[in-house]
Design an enzyme around this catalytic site. Structure first.
Site, PDB file in Angstrom:
ATOM      1  N   GLU A  55      10.154   5.134   3.967  1.00  0.00           N
ATOM      2  CA  GLU A  55       8.759   5.599   3.939  1.00  0.00           C
ATOM      3  C   GLU A  55       8.373   5.853   5.388  1.00  0.00           C
ATOM      4  OE1 GLU A  55       7.008   6.107   1.246  1.00  0.00           O
ATOM      5  OE2 GLU A  55       8.135   5.036  -0.285  1.00  0.00           O
ATOM      6  N   ASN A  84       0.796  -1.221  10.553  1.00  0.00           N
ATOM      7  CA  ASN A  84      -0.551  -0.708  10.244  1.00  0.00           C
ATOM      8  C   ASN A  84      -1.189  -1.267   8.973  1.00  0.00           C
ATOM      9  OD1 ASN A  84       1.284   0.854   8.781  1.00  0.00           O
ATOM     10  ND2 ASN A  84      -0.007   2.663   8.843  1.00  0.00           N
ATOM     11  N   CYS A  93      -0.371   6.406   7.640  1.00  0.00           N
ATOM     12  CA  CYS A  93       0.685   7.428   7.582  1.00  0.00           C
ATOM     13  C   CYS A  93       0.205   8.716   6.924  1.00  0.00           C
ATOM     14  CB  CYS A  93       1.899   6.869   6.856  1.00  0.00           C
ATOM     15  SG  CYS A  93       1.455   6.092   5.318  1.00  0.00           S
TER      16      CYS A  93
HETATM   17  P1  NAP Z   1       8.144   1.463  13.906  1.00  0.00           P
HETATM   18  O1  NAP Z   1       7.986   1.344  15.363  1.00  0.00           O
HETATM   19  O2  NAP Z   1       9.132   2.427  13.367  1.00  0.00           O
HETATM   20  O3  NAP Z   1       8.463  -0.023  13.371  1.00  0.00           O
HETATM   21  C1  NAP Z   1       8.592  -0.302  12.009  1.00  0.00           C
HETATM   22  C2  NAP Z   1       9.423  -1.549  11.823  1.00  0.00           C
HETATM   23  O4  NAP Z   1      10.769  -1.280  12.209  1.00  0.00           O
HETATM   24  C3  NAP Z   1       8.957  -2.736  12.659  1.00  0.00           C
HETATM   25  O5  NAP Z   1       9.091  -3.919  11.913  1.00  0.00           O
HETATM   26  C4  NAP Z   1       9.946  -2.708  13.798  1.00  0.00           C
HETATM   27  O6  NAP Z   1      10.102  -3.949  14.449  1.00  0.00           O
HETATM   28  C5  NAP Z   1      11.206  -2.339  13.060  1.00  0.00           C
HETATM   29  N1  NAP Z   1      12.310  -1.884  13.916  1.00  0.00           N
HETATM   30  C6  NAP Z   1      12.264  -1.410  15.175  1.00  0.00           C
HETATM   31  N2  NAP Z   1      13.516  -1.127  15.604  1.00  0.00           N
HETATM   32  C7  NAP Z   1      14.367  -1.431  14.595  1.00  0.00           C
HETATM   33  C8  NAP Z   1      15.771  -1.361  14.418  1.00  0.00           C
HETATM   34  N3  NAP Z   1      16.586  -0.889  15.370  1.00  0.00           N
HETATM   35  N4  NAP Z   1      16.292  -1.776  13.235  1.00  0.00           N
HETATM   36  C9  NAP Z   1      15.502  -2.244  12.258  1.00  0.00           C
HETATM   37  N5  NAP Z   1      14.161  -2.334  12.373  1.00  0.00           N
HETATM   38  C10 NAP Z   1      13.592  -1.926  13.516  1.00  0.00           C
HETATM   39  O7  NAP Z   1       6.747   1.838  13.203  1.00  0.00           O
HETATM   40  P2  NAP Z   1       5.304   1.245  13.469  1.00  0.00           P
HETATM   41  O8  NAP Z   1       4.825   1.721  14.810  1.00  0.00           O
HETATM   42  O9  NAP Z   1       5.254  -0.203  13.171  1.00  0.00           O
HETATM   43  O10 NAP Z   1       4.466   1.991  12.313  1.00  0.00           O
HETATM   44  C11 NAP Z   1       3.993   3.284  12.428  1.00  0.00           C
HETATM   45  C12 NAP Z   1       4.876   4.269  11.715  1.00  0.00           C
HETATM   46  O11 NAP Z   1       5.030   3.886  10.347  1.00  0.00           O
HETATM   47  C13 NAP Z   1       4.261   5.652  11.679  1.00  0.00           C
HETATM   48  O12 NAP Z   1       5.272   6.603  11.905  1.00  0.00           O
HETATM   49  C14 NAP Z   1       3.738   5.749  10.258  1.00  0.00           C
HETATM   50  O13 NAP Z   1       3.595   7.064   9.768  1.00  0.00           O
HETATM   51  C15 NAP Z   1       4.770   4.994   9.510  1.00  0.00           C
HETATM   52  N6  NAP Z   1       4.243   4.560   8.216  1.00  0.00           N
HETATM   53  C16 NAP Z   1       4.685   5.173   7.082  1.00  0.00           C
HETATM   54  C17 NAP Z   1       4.160   4.800   5.848  1.00  0.00           C
HETATM   55  C18 NAP Z   1       4.626   5.426   4.569  1.00  0.00           C
HETATM   56  O14 NAP Z   1       4.331   4.871   3.518  1.00  0.00           O
HETATM   57  N7  NAP Z   1       5.329   6.533   4.594  1.00  0.00           N
HETATM   58  C19 NAP Z   1       3.202   3.800   5.794  1.00  0.00           C
HETATM   59  C20 NAP Z   1       2.780   3.194   6.981  1.00  0.00           C
HETATM   60  C21 NAP Z   1       3.308   3.573   8.181  1.00  0.00           C
HETATM   61  P3  NAP Z   1       9.364  -4.223  15.861  1.00  0.00           P
HETATM   62  O15 NAP Z   1       7.916  -4.206  15.545  1.00  0.00           O
HETATM   63  O16 NAP Z   1       9.912  -5.530  16.254  1.00  0.00           O
HETATM   64  O17 NAP Z   1       9.760  -3.112  16.795  1.00  0.00           O
END
Ligand code: NAP
Length: 472
Positions: free
Chosen positions: A245, A149, A279
């Site tokens: 995070e 995002n 987020c």
């Molecule tokens: P996501 O699906 O959890 O993916 C995040 C990252 O993790 C991607 O690079 C993904 O790679 C990778 N990943 C997936 N499976 C993995 C595994 N088994 N081992 C290691 N890495 C793996 O999240 P998203 O859809 O990109 O982002 C949305 C989420 O992020 C929401 O829940 C949001 O709240 C959260 N977020 C939190 C913050 C904060 O600061 N707290 C900020 C922004 C977003 P792939 O893309 O290849 O699957």
């Protein structure tokens, strides 16, 4: 684009298409890293970590400073890349680029101020002939795993402090949005970063994530993403430092003394940016029964006025969701709430990956729209009667990343600050507000550890204690 691993730009036979979320067209392709690439990258990163640790703080500062300047000079190109791969409006992308410049600049400054402190051993029984101090040293190899995002600034929040602290970094960007991270890597190298001080591996987290996170050579993982992937990474990580995070379903409390026009403008500004895919996006609007109907009357026209469409069009305020399946999920959750008695006041329609900015009233705490992380362009309005009830509703969540309250009453504001379980608390604004220099991170299942360069460099270092046992 190619990916950068083991000190060079490389390609793979298998490719991943990077799609424009608005029209599904292919923006570019990137390599699909496999387990061999992980091994080569880790071997190189171990060497890179030695090189980085030997680099003086001033040199690390100069590299980060130069990278910030280079990004600033190429702002428009970066903004377009973000919009093309992620789907946020151009204005939002430009803002993200300006924040990334800040994040790298702040990180560079931290490279000059990493320090330990003296330890007053003479305050301990028998400690009068001891002299001690702490040293901050880099962790070594840092794996930086980022979400889709904020494909530039959230990568900078990991890479900047990691490099400032003298680590080597392996970036694993989100598969939907790898281009900004690859361009950032290019820029860091152009700014003078040692060739093995960084790697940027494109590939599916599901395929390469476990191998990267579980490897002993990685000494620190900094992850931003969803709660469930975060939990998996924690299990895989074993004994190493981890920052998490994660997600949220952030609430804002509207007390009866609030200026409703101001609240409505703030909710419209903080609930829909990046199509709600932030987020700390305002998701749950807990509203006093005394002003409930008046607030909905103030909110509806402001949300209705948000222009939805092609994010490359300068007039667009709300672009598409990153994938059509996410828009379908939002549609399902909202339909489900309506079946349970909630009311859609505006929006509630989908066109491919575009979901119209939506206000849902009379949302009950047992609905998914209230309980889970929506991550889409809708807010859920729920009624309360007393401040006790408002705080209990705000805390009725596994998450605790950010929250807001609108009131002029100091007692209420102070109770909110003390009792609401969230890492970032906003008085007279919605939960979605962040300055890149502030400590940022969640409580409960929103994660642990702080970002913000001044705080993140501590997470990217180990503390050593040195004690001189003096004669006499
Ligand atoms: P996501 O699906 O959890 O993916 C995040 C990252 O993790 C991607 O690079 C993904 O790679 C990778 N990943 C997936 N499976 C993995 C595994 N088994 N081992 C290691 N890495 C793996 O999240 P998203 O859809 O990109 O982002 C949305 C989420 O992020 C929401 O829940 C949001 O709240 C959260 N977020 C939190 C913050 C904060 O600061 N707290 C900020 C922004 C977003 P792939 O893309 O290849 O699957």
């Amino acid at each position: 684009m190619r990916m950068y691993a083991a000190g060079r730009w490389i390609d793979t036979r298998e490719k991943i298409n990077v799609l424009n979320p608005y029209d599904g067209s292919v923006v570019d392709t990137v390599p699909r890293a496999g387990l061999d690439d992980i091994e080569k990258t880790l071997e190189s990163a171990v060497r890179g970590a030695r090189t980085m640790a030997a680099l003086p703080g001033y040199d690390r500062y100069r590299i980060l400073r130069a990278a910030a300047d280079l990004i600033e000079a190429r702002s428009e190109e970066f903004a377009r890349t973000i919009t093309l791969e992620e789907g946020k409006s151009l204005a939002e992308s430009r803002f993200e680029v300006s924040r990334a410049v800040q994040t790298l600049t702040l990180s560079g400054e931290e490279a000059k101020r990493l320090h330990g402190e003296t330890v007053p051993f003479d305050g301990a029984p028998g400690g009068s002939r001891k002299f001690g101090f702490t040293l901050r040293v880099p962790c070594g190899v840092v794996a930086a795993i980022s979400p889709f995002n904020f494909p530039l600034n959230l990568v900078c929040h990991k890479v900047g402090p990691a490099l400032a602290a003298g680590n080597a970094v392996i970036i694993k960007p989100a598969t939907d949005t790898p281009l900004s991270a690859l361009k950032l890597t290019e820029i860091l190298l152009e700014a003078g970063l040692p060739a093995e001080g960084i790697a940027c591996l494109t590939g599916l987290g599901a395929e390469i994530g476990d191998a990267l996170c579980g490897d002993r050579r990685v000494r620190k993982i900094t992850f931003t993403g969803s709660r469930d992937i975060g939990e998996r990474i924690c299990r895989m990580a074993g004994i190493k430092k981890v920052t998490m995070e994660l997600g949220s379903n952030s609430p804002v409390i509207v007390m009866p003394d609030a200026d409703l026009e101001k609240v409505a403008a703030a909710v419209a500004a903080t609930g829909y940016s990046n199509a709600g895919q932030v987020c700390i996006s305002t998701q749950r609007v807990l509203t006093s029964g005394k002003v409930y109907d008046d607030f909905l009357d103030a909110l509806k026209p402001k949300v209705k006025a948000l222009i939805t469409g092609n994010p490359l069009d300068e007039r667009t305020k709300v672009g598409p969701m990153v994938r059509e399946r996410d828009a379908i999920r939002i549609e399902e959750w909202i339909d489900e709430a309506v079946t349970g008695g909630a009311r859609v006041l505006t929006g509630g329609e989908r066109l491919g990956a575009l979901y119209m900015p939506t206000v849902v009233a009379d949302v009950k705490p047992d609905m998914r729209l209230f309980r889970d992380e929506l991550f889409g362009p809708a807010v859920a309005v729920t009624r309360f009667d007393t401040i006790d009830e408002a705080i209990a509703l705000a805390n009725d969540s596994i998450y605790g990343l950010a929250a807001g309250i609108f009131t002029e009453n100091l007692e209420w504001a102070m109770r909110f600050a003390r009792e609401v379980e969230a890492g970032n608390l906003m008085i007279n604004w919605g939960p979605q507000w962040r300055a890149d220099l502030m400590p940022y991170g969640g409580l409960k299942e929103s994660g642990f550890g702080k970002e913000g360069p001044r705080y993140a460099v501590e997470e990217m270092t180990e503390l050593k204690l040195v004690c001189f046992h003096l004669a006499g």
